[in-house]
Design an enzyme around this catalytic site. Sequence first.
Site, short mmCIF file in Angstrom:
data_model
loop_
_atom_site.label_atom_id
_atom_site.label_comp_id
_atom_site.label_asym_id
_atom_site.label_seq_id
_atom_site.Cartn_x
_atom_site.Cartn_y
_atom_site.Cartn_z
N SER A 162 30.72 42.93 38.41
CA SER A 162 31.70 43.28 36.73
C SER A 162 31.19 42.41 36.23
O SER A 162 30.65 40.76 36.40
CB SER A 162 32.66 44.07 37.86
OG SER A 162 33.32 44.56 36.32
N ASN A 163 32.69 41.64 35.50
CA ASN A 163 33.12 40.56 34.92
C ASN A 163 34.29 40.90 34.39
O ASN A 163 35.38 41.58 35.01
CB ASN A 163 32.50 40.72 33.42
CG ASN A 163 32.45 42.21 32.64
OD1 ASN A 163 34.00 42.63 31.82
ND2 ASN A 163 31.34 42.97 32.26
N ARG A 164 34.79 39.91 33.31
CA ARG A 164 36.46 39.32 33.56
C ARG A 164 37.00 40.07 31.88
O ARG A 164 38.35 39.67 32.50
CB ARG A 164 36.81 37.97 33.63
CG ARG A 164 36.41 36.98 34.18
CD ARG A 164 36.99 35.77 34.12
NE ARG A 164 36.21 34.57 35.53
CZ ARG A 164 36.53 34.16 36.69
NH1 ARG A 164 37.55 35.60 37.36
NH2 ARG A 164 35.83 34.00 37.56
N ALA A 218 32.92 45.16 27.52
CA ALA A 218 31.85 44.35 27.72
C ALA A 218 31.12 45.21 29.20
O ALA A 218 30.76 45.21 30.66
CB ALA A 218 33.29 43.43 28.90
#
Length: 215
Positions: free
Chosen positions: A23-25, A90
């Site tokens: 995943s991402n932030r 995102a």
Amino acid sequence: MFRKILITSGPTVEPIDPVRFLSNRSSGKTGYHLAAEARSRGLGPVTFISGPTALLPDEVELVQVETAQEMRAAVLEHFRRSEVIVMAAAVSDYRSVKYYPEKMKKGGERITLELVKNPDILLEIGARKRKGQILVGFAAETEDIFVNAQKKLLAKNLDLLVLNEISEANPAFAGEDNQVFLLRPDGVRRLEKMSKERLAARIWDEIARLAGRPA
Ligand code: C5P
């Protein structure tokens, strides 16, 4: 007043095995404030398609998804009826080729995980955009930011691109504040650093201008 507003928000989460994921932030803050601002201005009904995040707005039609493929299916389902589409999610660019149904065991010093590209949802709907629809995308760039962003604006057939320059001074993803540029096919405008709440208001001002309506 728009007939229908579609907002994507948050990260996507791409499972690897029952306990691990890519995943991402993304915090989902910008998407959250975009929805809240649209509601408080009474701009129209909002469908909010979100990856896992703690921030879910009220008074929206909420569609919760995990993966990019799920987000794509939800966006395609709602896209045609939407007058304004703001893609603030995102989306993970890649996912694991394989889903391991059993938890992967600890093994050798090095292991390799093969990744495959996720669908580019914005590119797909940009190609299908009809007259009267306003499509807004986001970009996070670290080098040649204007060249890359301008290419993206054209390639994805966008009316507006919110460009984040990712740097130490502007981490963008995690923080409360953000400094962005608003790109339109006819020009670029630099906004000062501001809260994501104020930024959402500025983005709606710009969308209203594009639609030729008062904000
Ligand atoms: O090309 P890039 O990922 O930088 O583009 C970012 C924009 O495209 C964002 O608006 C994001 O929501 C959207 N996007 C998408 N599907 C992807 C990747 C990005 O809709 N697979």
